[in-house]
Write an enzyme that holds these catalytic residues in place. Structure first.
Site, short mmCIF file in Angstrom:
data_model
loop_
_atom_site.label_atom_id
_atom_site.label_comp_id
_atom_site.label_asym_id
_atom_site.label_seq_id
_atom_site.Cartn_x
_atom_site.Cartn_y
_atom_site.Cartn_z
N ASN A 58 46.63 66.98 -19.65
CA ASN A 58 45.88 68.19 -19.30
C ASN A 58 46.83 69.38 -19.25
OD1 ASN A 58 46.02 66.40 -16.71
ND2 ASN A 58 45.56 68.34 -15.78
N ASP A 59 46.78 70.21 -18.26
CA ASP A 59 47.36 71.57 -18.25
C ASP A 59 48.73 71.73 -18.92
OD1 ASP A 59 45.44 71.15 -16.31
OD2 ASP A 59 46.57 72.07 -14.70
N PHE A 119 52.10 67.89 -10.09
CA PHE A 119 51.02 68.74 -10.58
C PHE A 119 51.60 69.97 -11.30
CE2 PHE A 119 46.87 67.61 -8.12
CZ PHE A 119 46.99 66.30 -8.53
C1 FRU Z 1 43.84 71.96 -13.31
C2 FRU Z 1 44.49 71.05 -12.27
C3 FRU Z 1 45.56 71.79 -11.50
C4 FRU Z 1 46.46 70.68 -11.04
C5 FRU Z 1 46.42 69.74 -12.21
C6 FRU Z 1 46.50 68.29 -11.87
O1 FRU Z 1 43.35 71.25 -14.40
O2 FRU Z 1 43.52 70.52 -11.40
O3 FRU Z 1 45.05 72.58 -10.45
O4 FRU Z 1 47.76 71.11 -10.76
O5 FRU Z 1 45.19 69.97 -12.88
O6 FRU Z 1 46.56 67.50 -13.01
#
Ligand code: FRU
Length: 514
Positions: A58-59, A119
Site C-alpha cells: 500500500n502507501d 507504518f
Molecule cells: C493509509 C494507512 C496509513 C498507515 C498505513 C498502514 O493507507 O492506513 O494511515 O500508516 O496505511 O499500512
C-alpha cells in the site's frame, strides 16, 4: 471507506490463508516455480507500474532522490497478498519509471515501538544523510493509551526515527525510543500517524495525520532543532466534526491519514487521505497556520495515501497507492495486490486548483505508434480511432476532442466492453465510478489514458484524474469506439514497452522461471 481499513477488518479472517508463503526477502526466498510463472504471466498484473514481486503493497513512503537515484519505499506485507505485518519495501530507479527491487528496508522490531508494524512516514536529509520518520504501532499499555481503533485493531502509535547506514539506503539504524511517544497531553485524538518533515529556517517542522474526538479531522504541527526532540505547537489546520458515528473515524472524514504539505508558487498545498480519497487543499501558510482557499479531489478512483517528493529537476512529483477493488480471496489467489501510480507532476492552474499530469518522460516507454492529427473537418481522425488495436493491455492513448460536452469512449474486444469512459458537462464516469467536474472547458477535452493490465490511469484536461481497476481479460486486441457528437482533433496511441520481462517478478523468480 478507506481501502486499508477494509483490509484491517478482513485481516483476521484471511490471515490463515495468506501466511502460507515462506518468509520474504526479494531475491533470496524460496518461492515455488509455479507461483513465479503465474505472477509473471498474469495479464492483470501491470508491466510498467512499480509493484513488489509478489504480496501486498500500500502507501508510498519516503520517496527521495539521493545519490543519483530515486528511492521509493512503500508499505509491504512480506507474508501475504492482503494487508498486515507492515514493513517498508524498497525499490530504486534512475528515472522514476524503470525500477529495481532492493531488499526490505525497515521491519518491525520485536518488543519495540513498531513491533506490530512499520507504518507510513517520510524521508528527510539530515546534514546530507537520509533519515526516515515513520509511525510505529504496538499494543497499548492501557485502553486510554490507544490512538488507533478501527474495529479490528487497537494500537498505540508513536513516531520513530531511523538513519541510513549506507549510500544505497539498504541498511537503517533505528533510534531505540520513539521521537514522539504519544499525542500531546489532554488531546483526545482519533489517530496519530504518517509524519511528514520539512526544514523551515533553523528548525525542523513535522506534521501528523490526526483528528479530535467528536470534533473532526486535524493535522498536528510540531517543531524540533535536531529531529529527535519535538515540541507540539498546535493544529496546522482542522475541520468540523462530520457528526457521524463510525467504528473507524477514517470512514467519516474525522481522521486524516497520510498528510503531505509543500509550497507551489506562492501558495501551499495540503494533501490528506480520508474516506477512501486523497483530497487537496490549496491555501496560505503564515505564522505556522494554514488557511485553505480551494479544495478538491486528487483522483476519484482506486488511488490513496498520496505522497510527494522533489525530483532531480526540482519538480514536485506525486506518487499514490493504486488500491484493489476485488475481494481478499481473489488477491490471495492472485498472489499480489496494489501498485504504485506513475509519477505525476503537480502544478497550480491560473485559479489555484491543483493539476496533475504524468511526467512527460513517460514517452521513453512508448513504442509502436498509431495516430492522426488532421483538420477537425476530416473524417480521417475518427477512422484512425476505430483502427486502433491495443495488444497486451499495455498502452497510452491521447485523444483531443472538440465539441465534447457529451461523449462515450468504449474500449472493447470480442468479449464485450472492457471499459467505458463517459463524459458529460458535469461528470466523468469510468465504468461505475464518477468524478464531478468543477470547471472544465467543455468545448475542448484532452483525454489521456495509461492502460497497464488491470490498471487504468485516466486524466481529463489535467484537472480530473481517475484510476480505475478492470479485472477482465479481453478476448483479443482492444478497439476504441467513440460515441456522441464530439469531433476528434487528434488521436495518438502507443504500445508501451514493459519495464521488465517478467512483470517485475525477477528479483524473486529469475532462477525459477528460466
Ligand atoms: C493509509 C494507512 C496509513 C498507515 C498505513 C498502514 O493507507 O492506513 O494511515 O500508516 O496505511 O499500512
Amino acid at each position: 471507506m478507506s481501502p486499508t481499513r477494509r483490509s484491517f477488518i478482513e485481516l483476521s479472517a484471511a490471515t490463515a490463508a495468506a501466511s502460507v508463503l515462506p518468509k520474504d526477502f526479494f531475491g533470496q526466498e524460496s518461492v515455488d516455480a509455479a507461483l513465479c510463472r503465474k505472477l509473471a504471466g498474469d495479464p492483470l498484473r501491470p508491466q510498467y507500474h512499480l509493484l513488489p514481486a509478489h504480496n501486498w503493497m500500500n502507501d508510498p513512503n519516503g520517496p527521495i532522490f539521493f545519490g543519483g537515484r530515486y528511492h521509493m519505499f512503500h508499505q509491504y506485507n512480506p507474508q501475504g497478498a492482503i494487508w498486515g505485518n507492515m514493513n517498508w519495501a524498497h525499490a530504486t530507479s534512475p528515472d522514476m519509471f524503470h525500477w529495481h527491487h532492493e531488499p526490505i528496508a525497515i521491519s518491525p522490531t520485536p518488543g519495540g515501538p513498531d513491533q506490530d508494524g512499520v507504518f507510513s512516514g517520510s524521508a528527510v536529509l539530515d546534514n546530507g544523510k537520509p533519515a526516515m520518520i515513520y509511525t510505529g504501532v504496538a499494543p497499548p499499555h492501557s485502553a486510554a493509551d490507544a490512538t488507533l481503533r478501527d474495529g479490528a485493531h487497537t494500537w498505540r502509535e508513536s513516531q520513530c526515527l531511523a538513519v541510513a547506514q549506507d549510500n544505497q539506503l539498504r541498511t537503517w539504524k533505528k533510534v531505540a525510543e520513539p521521537v514522539i511517544s504519544g499525542p500531546p497531553a489532554g488531546l483526545q485524538v482519533t489517530g496519530f500517524r504518517d509524519p511528514v518533515v520539512w526544514r523551515e529556517g533553523d528548525k525542523w517542522m513535522l506534521i501528523l495525520g490526526s483528528g479530535f474526538r467528536d470534533k473532526g479531522g486535524a493535522i498536528l504541527l510540531y517543531s524540533s532543532s535536531d529531529l529527535r526532540h519535538w515540541t507540539y505547537l498546535h493544529p496546522l489546520v482542522d475541520a468540523p466534526f462530520s457528526g457521524k458515528a463510525a467504528v473507524n473515524p477514517v470512514d467519516t472524514g474525522d481522521m486524516w491519514e497520510c498528510p503531505d504539505f509543500f509550497p507551489i508558487g506562492n501558495k501551499h498545498v495540503l494533501l490528506i487521505s480520508t474516506m477512501g480519497k486523497v483530497r487537496w487543499k490549496v491555501g496560505t501558510y503564515a505564522d505556522h497556520r494554514f488557511e485553505p482557499e480551494r479544495e478538491g479531489v486528487v483522483d476519484w478512483g482506486n488511488y490513496y495515501a498520496a505522497k510527494t517528493m522533489l525530483d532531480r529537476n526540482g519538480r514536485r512529483i506525486l506518487w499514490g497507492w493504486i488500491s484493489e477493488s476485488r475481494p481478499d480471496a481473489d488477491l490471495i489467489k492472485a498472489g499480489w495486490a496494489g501498485a504504485m501510480s506513475l509519477p505525476r507532476v503537480l502544478s497550480l492552474s491560473a485559479t489555484n486548483e491543483l493539476e496533475t499530469a504524468v511526467a512527460p518522460e513517460v514517452e521513453m516507454l512508448r513504442s509502436a505508434h498509431v495516430g492522426s492529427h488532421e483538420p477537425e473537418t476530416s473524417p480521417q481522425n475518427l477512422r484512425v480511432v476505430e483502427e486502433v488495436r491495443i495488444q497486451n493491455l499495455a498502452a497510452e492513448v491521447d485523444l483531443h476532442l472538440s465539441n465534447a460536452s457529451e461523449f462515450r469512449l468504449r474500449l472493447h474486444s470480442g468479449n464485450g466492453d472492457f471499459a467505458t469512459i463517459a463524459c458529460s458537462d458535469r461528470e466523468l464516469t469510468v465504468n461505475q465510478t464518477s468524478a464531478r467536474f468543477t470547471n472544465i472547458p467543455h468545448s475542448s477535452v484532452k483525454l489521456h489514458i495509461f492502460l497497464d493490465g488491470s490498471v487504468m490511469e485516466i486524466f481529463v484536461n489535467e484537472s480530473i484524474a481517475m484510476t480505475a481497476r478492470v479485472y477482465q481479460i479481453p478476448s483479443g486486441p482492444l478497439r476504441l469506439k467513440l460515441e456522441g457528437d464530439a469531433k476528434v482533433l487528434s488521436i495518438g496511441t502507443w504500445e508501451i514497452i514493459p519495464i521488465s520481462k517478467d512483470r517485475l517478478t525477477g528479483s524473486m523468480c529469475s532462477q525459477k522461471t528460466a
